[in-house]
Design an enzyme around this catalytic site. Structure first.
Site, PDB file in Angstrom:
ATOM      1  N   LYS A  31     -12.760   2.755  -3.299  1.00 58.58           N
ATOM      2  CA  LYS A  31     -13.692   2.619  -2.358  1.00 58.58           C
ATOM      3  C   LYS A  31     -15.321   2.957  -3.018  1.00 58.58           C
ATOM      4  O   LYS A  31     -16.084   3.083  -2.957  1.00 58.58           O
ATOM      5  CB  LYS A  31     -13.289   3.498  -0.868  1.00 58.58           C
ATOM      6  CG  LYS A  31     -12.544   2.474  -0.038  1.00 58.58           C
ATOM      7  CD  LYS A  31     -12.035   3.734   0.776  1.00 58.58           C
ATOM      8  CE  LYS A  31     -11.063   3.176   1.807  1.00 58.58           C
ATOM      9  NZ  LYS A  31     -10.452   4.025   2.753  1.00 58.58           N
ATOM     10  N   HIS A  48       4.855 -26.701   3.314  1.00 57.64           N
ATOM     11  CA  HIS A  48       3.673 -27.924   2.333  1.00 57.64           C
ATOM     12  C   HIS A  48       2.790 -27.054   1.774  1.00 57.64           C
ATOM     13  O   HIS A  48       1.875 -27.846   1.091  1.00 57.64           O
ATOM     14  CB  HIS A  48       2.991 -28.624   3.923  1.00 57.64           C
ATOM     15  CG  HIS A  48       4.002 -29.106   4.854  1.00 57.64           C
ATOM     16  ND1 HIS A  48       4.997 -30.503   4.002  1.00 57.64           N
ATOM     17  CD2 HIS A  48       4.467 -28.124   6.231  1.00 57.64           C
ATOM     18  CE1 HIS A  48       5.292 -30.816   5.604  1.00 57.64           C
ATOM     19  NE2 HIS A  48       5.645 -29.280   6.463  1.00 57.64           N
ATOM     20  N   GLU A 108       0.711  -1.021  -0.053  1.00 62.25           N
ATOM     21  CA  GLU A 108       0.114   0.309  -0.207  1.00 62.25           C
ATOM     22  C   GLU A 108       0.757   1.099   0.495  1.00 62.25           C
ATOM     23  O   GLU A 108       0.613   2.067  -0.671  1.00 62.25           O
ATOM     24  CB  GLU A 108      -0.735  -0.408   1.012  1.00 62.25           C
ATOM     25  CG  GLU A 108      -2.443   0.983   1.268  1.00 62.25           C
ATOM     26  CD  GLU A 108      -2.980   1.441   2.066  1.00 62.25           C
ATOM     27  OE1 GLU A 108      -2.821   1.262   3.099  1.00 62.25           O
ATOM     28  OE2 GLU A 108      -4.409   0.289   1.864  1.00 62.25           O
TER      29      GLU A 108
HETATM   30  O1  F6P Z   1      -7.040   0.663   2.488  1.00 62.21           O
HETATM   31  C1  F6P Z   1      -7.059   2.048   2.543  1.00 62.21           C
HETATM   32  C2  F6P Z   1      -6.832   1.806   3.950  1.00 62.21           C
HETATM   33  O2  F6P Z   1      -7.170   3.496   3.509  1.00 62.21           O
HETATM   34  C3  F6P Z   1      -6.033   2.067   4.768  1.00 62.21           C
HETATM   35  O3  F6P Z   1      -4.821   2.980   4.658  1.00 62.21           O
HETATM   36  C4  F6P Z   1      -5.999   1.913   6.502  1.00 62.21           C
HETATM   37  O4  F6P Z   1      -5.614   1.300   6.976  1.00 62.21           O
HETATM   38  C5  F6P Z   1      -7.749   1.165   5.623  1.00 62.21           C
HETATM   39  O5  F6P Z   1      -7.912   1.822   5.005  1.00 62.21           O
HETATM   40  C6  F6P Z   1      -8.579   1.564   7.178  1.00 62.21           C
HETATM   41  O6  F6P Z   1      -9.060   2.921   6.798  1.00 62.21           O
HETATM   42  P1  F6P Z   1      -9.893   3.731   8.531  1.00 62.21           P
HETATM   43  O7  F6P Z   1      -8.661   3.291   9.237  1.00 62.21           O
HETATM   44  O8  F6P Z   1      -9.502   4.775   7.852  1.00 62.21           O
HETATM   45  O9  F6P Z   1     -10.872   2.812   8.898  1.00 62.21           O
END
Ligand code: F6P
Length: 558
Positions: free
Chosen positions: A505, A381, A350
């Site tokens: 998202k 394994h 990431e």
């Molecule tokens: O996957 C993206 C992200 O922003 C990560 O960097 C982060 O750890 C996760 O989502 C959860 O985000 P939040 O803590 O804001 O819920």
């Protein structure tokens, strides 16, 4: 110039087998390992020499690594696209020597939150935290995802031998998956009267977490009623957004805060680590922070060729960009580190899964390799066959403590368990040796049929802790964090944002609206939604439309 030198040097080394490098220099372990505090880093099984290191160190200078480290620790806005500093290191810092603003002002805030955390931990450990019916809290469920799940999950499992015994024993659970399967399974086993939920989310907007939190709240309300005291007694929040926690309904006393300058994947050192502190107690949690701080100091001060995180980064750069190795396996030989591979997958990929420089130029070189892993003995394994006889070159990180079980209270079986640890150690050393040397690792060279041949020459590093202690784990994780930062400097990318994830998202929410929409509904607002959805659907690709149609068809008969 320096890059040309590195490439020429790589041309001379590329054809050399690790077995030859060891034959040429049987003492290479001495020049190619470093020990710092609880951690020994052995990179003598990497396909490089001391000459390689000197060239790589020059490259680090050319990329102004020193300047970037100074900027990181001065609290400058090294996360350009979000206009933020990256000061996870301040969560574990000691107020020592001269500390420049803006960092100095933060120490008080960090200490305040640690104290609030400590009060909550003590109350739960003393059995003084009561649910709305007056019953004691026995089960704590952390709801979070990404760094808000993997950090506390990984560290509390890794340090489970350090669980404190308290007046009120607590069962810790973790829920992250948005599909509800973990939560529904858990809710069948828990009693609402005795359950406390921690909603962990830096942003407090992540739908995965909010859907799970809403389901948990409905479960509590169904059982205990809609009085606001239900939420007050059964929910804690940890976030960088106090406002969003308040809007969701978390009581002011139950809100723990951290800051925008802590990235999610770097947040286990903050109040996001509350489940860790609930498991091992605040004293050991502070030892964990101290281990991280120890590595910060080492990283800031040690010369490149004595600096473990820098050497980890340079080795990685060598593999990725000079030897063209694009896969890395994380292989802990200790099942307490089961979640470490997932944690490092997020930390590394990431952070450094980027293809534009800080200045917005497309890169014309590889950045983060693909990283995956598993507890080593189990992976033996599963996918070691590919490592030994497949066609891919993979670099491996073997991670293992030298000592275990020597003073535990498992009286009757301690002897047998120590034997099991020795077995794991033997396998760790044997596998890295075989991967490096291939058949040259065998005591006698025998003629083998083609299908039994081991070609070797798979490079690896071994990260050996003296023991898996809170301090040692803190040092190990901070070493990986600084490795990631150093590689980002070398690759000229920003390791602290994650815009690729953000877009995913957003479009998932649009797609959700299509799955929700009911064109056969009598309700006017449902019909309007369906009309909007139809337009959105028409703009989508054929594959997605086909899959959406299949879902609708299946639902008709459901
Ligand atoms: O996957 C993206 C992200 O922003 C990560 O960097 C982060 O750890 C996760 O989502 C959860 O985000 P939040 O803590 O804001 O819920």
């Amino acid at each position: 110039m320096i890059w040309d030198n590195l490439q020429q040097h790589a041309d001379t080394l590329r054809g050399r087998h690790l077995a030859d490098l060891f034959a040429d220099d049987p003492l290479r372990f001495h020049s190619l390992h470093r020990q710092v505090g609880p951690l020994l880093f052995d990179f003598s099984k990497q396909r490089l020499t001391t000459e390689t290191l000197a060239l790589l160190a020059e490259f680090a200078d050319a990329r102004d690594l020193r300047g970037w480290i100074d900027r990181l620790f001065a609290g400058e806005k090294v996360n350009g696209t979000e206009n933020r500093a990256a000061m996870h290191w301040a969560l574990r810092a000691r107020a020592e020597g001269h500390i420049p603003e803006p960092v100095a002002g933060l120490f008080g805030e960090v200490a305040d939150q640690l104290q609030r955390m400590e009060r909550i931990v003590n109350k739960l450990h003393a059995g003084q935290w009561r649910g709305v019916t007056g019953e004691v809290i026995t089960d704590v469920v952390n709801i979070g995802v990404g760094g808000s799940d993997l950090g506390p999950l990984m560290v509390s499992r890794a340090l489970e031998d350090y669980q404190v015994s308290t007046a009120q024993p607590l069962n810790l659970h973790f829920v992250s998956s948005m599909d509800g399967s973990q939560l529904s399974h858990l809710l069948r086993m828990l009693r609402p009267q005795n359950t406390l939920f921690i909603i962990s989310s830096k942003s407090f907007t992540t739908v995965d977490t909010l859907y799970n939190a809403n389901t948990a709240r409905s479960w509590l309300r169904d059982a205990l009623g809609r009085d606001p005291a239900v939420v007050d007694c059964h929910f804690l929040g940890v976030s960088a957004s106090d406002t969003k926690m308040a809007e969701w309904g978390i009581h002011e006393d139950n809100r723990l805060r951290f800051w925008e300058w802590v990235g999610g994947r770097f947040s286990v050192w903050s109040a996001i680590g509350l489940p860790v502190a609930l498991s091992i107690g605040m004293g050991a949690f502070r030892d964990f922070l101290a281990g991280g701080h120890f590595m910060d100091t080492h990283f800031r001060n040690a010369a490149w060729l004595d600096n473990v995180p820098v050497l980890m980064a340079l080795t990685g750069l060598w593999n990725t960009n000079l030897l063209g190795i694009s896969a890395q396996a994380i292989l802990p030989y200790d099942a307490r580190l089961k979640y470490l591979p997932s944690y490092l997958e997020q930390l590394e990929m990431e952070s450094n899964g980027k293809s534009v420089t800080r200045d917005g130029e497309p890169v014309d070189y590889s950045t983060s390799p693909v990283i995956w892993g598993e507890v080593g003995p189990n992976a033996q394994h599963a996918f070691y066959q590919l490592l030994h006889q497949g066609t891919q070159v993979v670099t491996c990180d073997f991670i293992v403590p030298a000592m275990r079980y020597h003073e535990t209270d498992r009286a009757q079986v301690t002897g047998t368990l120590s034997g099991q640890h020795e077995l794991a150690l033997a396998n760790c050393l044997a596998q890295s040796r075989l991967l490096a040397l291939g058949e040259a690792a065998l005591p006698q060279r025998e003629q083998m049929p083609f299908y039994k041949r081991y070609k070797g020459n798979q490079p690896s590093s071994t990260l050996m802790l003296d023991e898996l202690t809170p301090f040692g784990l803190g040092a190990l994780l901070a070493a990986y964090e600084h490795k990631v930062f150093t590689q980002a400097v070398l690759w000229q990318i920003n390791p602290f944002d994650q815009w690729g994830v953000e877009l995913g998202k957003k479009i998932a929410l649009e797609t959700l609206s299509l799955i929700h929409s009911r064109e056969d509904s009598d309700d006017i607002s449902e019909q309007m939604l369906a009309t909007r959805s139809a337009a959105l659907r028409d703009s989508m690709d054929g594959s997605t439309v086909g899959l959406l149609d299949f879902i609708k068809q299946q639902r008709r008969g459901f």
